[in-house]
Design a protein around this motif. Structure first.
Motif, mmCIF file in Angstrom:
data_model
loop_
_atom_site.group_PDB
_atom_site.id
_atom_site.type_symbol
_atom_site.label_atom_id
_atom_site.label_comp_id
_atom_site.label_asym_id
_atom_site.label_seq_id
_atom_site.Cartn_x
_atom_site.Cartn_y
_atom_site.Cartn_z
ATOM 1 N N PHE A 214 34.501 -15.733 -28.111
ATOM 2 C CA PHE A 214 33.502 -16.672 -28.625
ATOM 3 C C PHE A 214 34.054 -17.457 -29.812
ATOM 4 N N PHE A 215 34.824 -16.755 -30.662
ATOM 5 C CA PHE A 215 35.425 -17.388 -31.844
ATOM 6 C C PHE A 215 36.950 -17.392 -31.690
ATOM 7 N N PRO A 216 37.501 -18.258 -30.841
ATOM 8 C CA PRO A 216 38.959 -18.259 -30.664
ATOM 9 C C PRO A 216 39.666 -18.659 -31.941
ATOM 10 N N PRO A 217 40.874 -18.093 -32.175
ATOM 11 C CA PRO A 217 41.613 -18.469 -33.382
ATOM 12 C C PRO A 217 41.980 -19.942 -33.344
ATOM 13 N N PRO A 218 42.016 -20.617 -34.486
ATOM 14 C CA PRO A 218 42.366 -22.049 -34.514
ATOM 15 C C PRO A 218 43.803 -22.266 -34.041
#
Length: 281
Positions: A214-218
């Motif tokens: 859901f929160f992929p690394p930048p």
């Protein structure tokens, strides 16, 4: 806690002080925590990192201030690395401000790692958290506090010993009450608001680590590549989910635990990712 022994010779007499120094945020005394949070949030323009480190060391050894101020510059400098964690390891696992008192009333905050946050309050609270991170507008801090701090609810649903306990002693989130609650929160010491902000920041960091689909690394970018804007609207996500029968409609979705919603989305994203990989879509 780290045990420290300080020996100072004054008039040929050896004075020995033994103290315990916190080694992580969870060990910070509750009476010091808000001031340490305000110090943490000082910008480089407001205070140099060296000055911040010195003040952090003094705050964390406050009961022994007379001894600390007797140290030479070199002696104090050698001890400063012991508090580097204050600025490079925000790792709160519990809420140091579980209860705050405003206008004679008790307001209860989130549990450790925000386990009891509901999806609706998260959507509103995180929006104000992001806004404050960008603008440092105190109004957003007050709104953040108004979102996640509430009085104890009325009835058996809010009693831990009750078979109908809903998993949270706080009254249900109601965004219509936010303007009134914000006025109350505006009377708080700014240091307390900073403490609420840092607990939210630490908890959010752990949540991002739990749900990496859901929160992929930048993505890594070079200086010549513009940085992608990973910002999004939680209200857009809410709008996408409220018609999903899995969540039972808007009312149930709003009152669903944040972790339940994120875990469900995480599983769906992983399943879709596996299917695309399997069938080379």
């Amino acid at each position: 806690m780290k045990n420290i022994r300080i020996e100072i010779e004054i008039n040929k007499k050896l004075n020995v002080t033994e103290l315990q120094l916190p080694e992580c945020w969870d060990e910070v005394p509750s009476e010091v925590y808000p001031q340490l949070c305000s110090l943490y949030l000082k910008t480089a323009e407001q205070m140099s990192i060296f000055d911040k480190t010195v003040r952090a060391f003094i705050l964390l050894t406050l009961p022994h201030y007379e001894t600390i101020k007797s140290l030479t510059g070199e002696e104090l400098y050698d001890l400063l690395p012991l508090v580097d964690w204050v600025f490079n390891k925000l790792d709160l696992s519990k809420n140091p401000l579980g209860i705050i008192r405003v206008a004679g009333l008790e307001f209860h905050g989130p549990e450790a790692e925000m386990e009891n946050l509901r999806f609706a309050e998260w959507c509103v609270a995180d929006t104000h958290f992001i806004n404050y991170s960008r603008s440092a507008n105190i109004n957003d801090l007050e709104m953040l506090a108004a979102c996640i701090y509430r009085p104890v609810g009325v009835g058996s649903d809010y009693l831990i010993t009750s078979p109908t306990y809903r998993g949270d002693i706080r009254e249900k989130f109601n965004d219509q009450l936010l303007p009134i609650r914000k006025k109350l929160m505006s009377t708080l010491d700014p240091a307390l608001l900073h403490g609420i902000y840092l607990f939210f920041a630490s908890s959010k960091h752990k949540i991002i680590g739990l749900y990496q689909e859901f929160f992929p690394p930048p993505k890594q970018t070079s200086q010549s590549t513009p940085v992608d804007d990973h910002s999004f609207s939680w209200f857009d996500i809410y709008d996408d989910l409220r018609g999903d029968p899995k969540f039972g409609g808007p009312d149930k979705l709003e009152d669903e635990f944040l972790h339940t919603v994120l875990a469900s989305i995480e599983r769906s994203k992983k399943t879709m990712k596996d299917l695309k990989s399997k069938y080379k879509i």
